[in-house]
Enzyme design. Structure first.
Site, PDB file in Angstrom:
ATOM      1  N   ALA A   1       0.813  -1.075   0.180  1.00 43.80           N
ATOM      2  CA  ALA A   1       0.114  -0.046   0.009  1.00 43.80           C
ATOM      3  C   ALA A   1       0.760   1.181   0.141  1.00 43.80           C
ATOM      4  CB  ALA A   1      -0.875   0.074   1.290  1.00 43.80           C
ATOM      5  N   SER A   2       0.326   2.241  -0.233  1.00 43.36           N
ATOM      6  CA  SER A   2       0.917   3.669   0.196  1.00 43.36           C
ATOM      7  C   SER A   2       1.066   4.032   1.678  1.00 43.36           C
ATOM      8  CB  SER A   2       0.074   4.797  -0.402  1.00 43.36           C
ATOM      9  OG  SER A   2      -1.091   4.928  -0.026  1.00 43.36           O
ATOM     10  N   MET A   3       1.434   5.219   2.191  1.00 39.77           N
ATOM     11  CA  MET A   3       1.326   5.433   3.639  1.00 39.77           C
ATOM     12  C   MET A   3       0.114   5.242   4.220  1.00 39.77           C
ATOM     13  SD  MET A   3       4.659   5.811   4.260  1.00 39.77           S
ATOM     14  CE  MET A   3       4.933   6.939   5.768  1.00 39.77           C
TER      15      MET A   3
ATOM     16  N   GLY B   1      -2.985   1.718   6.740  1.00 39.82           N
ATOM     17  CA  GLY B   1      -3.338   0.678   8.011  1.00 39.82           C
ATOM     18  C   GLY B   1      -2.844  -0.550   7.901  1.00 39.82           C
ATOM     19  N   LYS B   2      -1.210  -0.754   7.224  1.00 33.66           N
ATOM     20  CA  LYS B   2      -0.622  -1.657   7.194  1.00 33.66           C
ATOM     21  C   LYS B   2      -0.264  -2.411   8.601  1.00 33.66           C
ATOM     22  CE  LYS B   2       2.800  -0.007   4.677  1.00 33.66           C
ATOM     23  NZ  LYS B   2       1.977   1.202   4.373  1.00 33.66           N
TER      24      LYS B   2
ATOM     25  N   GLU C   1       7.168  -3.216   7.624  1.00 34.98           N
ATOM     26  CA  GLU C   1       8.092  -2.509   6.757  1.00 34.98           C
ATOM     27  C   GLU C   1       8.816  -3.295   5.892  1.00 34.98           C
ATOM     28  OE1 GLU C   1       8.145   0.698   6.947  1.00 34.98           O
ATOM     29  OE2 GLU C   1       7.222   1.050   9.036  1.00 34.98           O
TER      30      GLU C   1
ATOM     31  N   CYS D   1      -9.033  13.807  -1.952  1.00 32.38           N
ATOM     32  CA  CYS D   1     -10.198  13.669  -3.174  1.00 32.38           C
ATOM     33  C   CYS D   1     -11.119  12.528  -3.035  1.00 32.38           C
ATOM     34  CB  CYS D   1      -9.593  13.978  -4.648  1.00 32.38           C
ATOM     35  SG  CYS D   1      -8.768  12.403  -5.170  1.00 32.38           S
TER      36      CYS D   1
ATOM     37  N   CYS E   1      -3.566  10.220  -4.373  1.00 37.88           N
ATOM     38  CA  CYS E   1      -3.812   9.753  -5.846  1.00 37.88           C
ATOM     39  C   CYS E   1      -2.680  10.468  -6.822  1.00 37.88           C
ATOM     40  CB  CYS E   1      -5.011  10.036  -6.229  1.00 37.88           C
ATOM     41  SG  CYS E   1      -5.314  11.612  -7.027  1.00 37.88           S
TER      42      CYS E   1
ATOM     43  N   HIS F   1      -3.165  14.265  -7.696  1.00 35.15           N
ATOM     44  CA  HIS F   1      -2.969  14.993  -6.873  1.00 35.15           C
ATOM     45  C   HIS F   1      -1.353  15.238  -6.402  1.00 35.15           C
ATOM     46  CE1 HIS F   1      -7.413  15.278  -6.337  1.00 35.15           C
ATOM     47  NE2 HIS F   1      -6.991  16.602  -6.958  1.00 35.15           N
TER      48      HIS F   1
END
Ligand code: ZN
Length: 192
Positions: free
Chosen positions: A9-11, A14-15, A88, A147, A182, A185
């Protein structure tokens, strides 16, 4: 057959809370889990792995020289493990990702890796690239841009909130922070 999983995922998707929830579920059923995180990550005051919603747990730390295969196999011989969870995981070396694959294939231990797909420039981390290449199962955890669209990029910002375009993939000891966005943006902030 045991599998190698990559939850990416991105930051702020909720990893860590996902990982800790899964570990809790195993524990509840009396199954032993071995937790790992990168030695680089010293954010947490409460435990090696901490999530933004307040869950935390202690974990073993890996650095470049850590033989994860040997360490897990030894722990497994002493006390049978149901699975290994690695937070991580973008910081794993390519060799360490292969070690995780061998844990699944040779030792029969499931390995669940949680990590960022890309850095602040949209480049894959080495550990993530190898995991995307060889994991049995790829699972995307979703963060949301301001967004409302899915956030896939990590914008690095300085202390005044200004977007940073250049620098090391990981700034050791840096006080940088990140915003999950996204791609549209992300590009607007970077060029704005
Ligand atoms: Zn957006």
């Amino acid at each position: 057959m045991a599998k190698l999983y990559f939850y990416y995922a991105s930051m702020n998707a909720g990893k860590s809370s996902n990982l800790l929830q899964a570990a809790f579920n195993y524990g509840e059923r009396g199954m032993k889990v071995m937790l790992w995180t990168a030695a680089i990550d010293d954010r947490s005051l409460f435990g090696a792995i901490a999530s933004r919603i307040g869950l935390n747990a202690d974990a073993h730390r890996f650095h470049d020289a850590t033989n994860i295969f040997a360490a897990v196999q030894q722990a497994h011989e002493e006390n049978e493990l149901a699975c290994v969870m690695i937070d991580e995981a973008q910081f794993l070396s390519e060799d360490q990702v292969w070690q995780c694959a061998r844990l699944a294939d040779e030792a029969g231990i499931a390995v669940l890796c949680y990590g960022l797909r890309t850095d602040f420039q949209g480049n894959l981390f080495p550990g993530s690239a190898k995991l995307l290449g060889i994991a049995d199962s790829l699972v995307e955890l979703k963060a949301v841009c301001e967004c409302g669209r899915k956030a896939t990029m990590n914008l690095r910002i300085d202390s005044s909130g200004k977007a940073i375009a250049a620098g090391e993939q990981t700034e050791i000891g840096g006080n940088e922070s990140y915003i999950a966005m996204c791609r549209k943006h992300f590009m607007e902030r970077l060029n704005g």
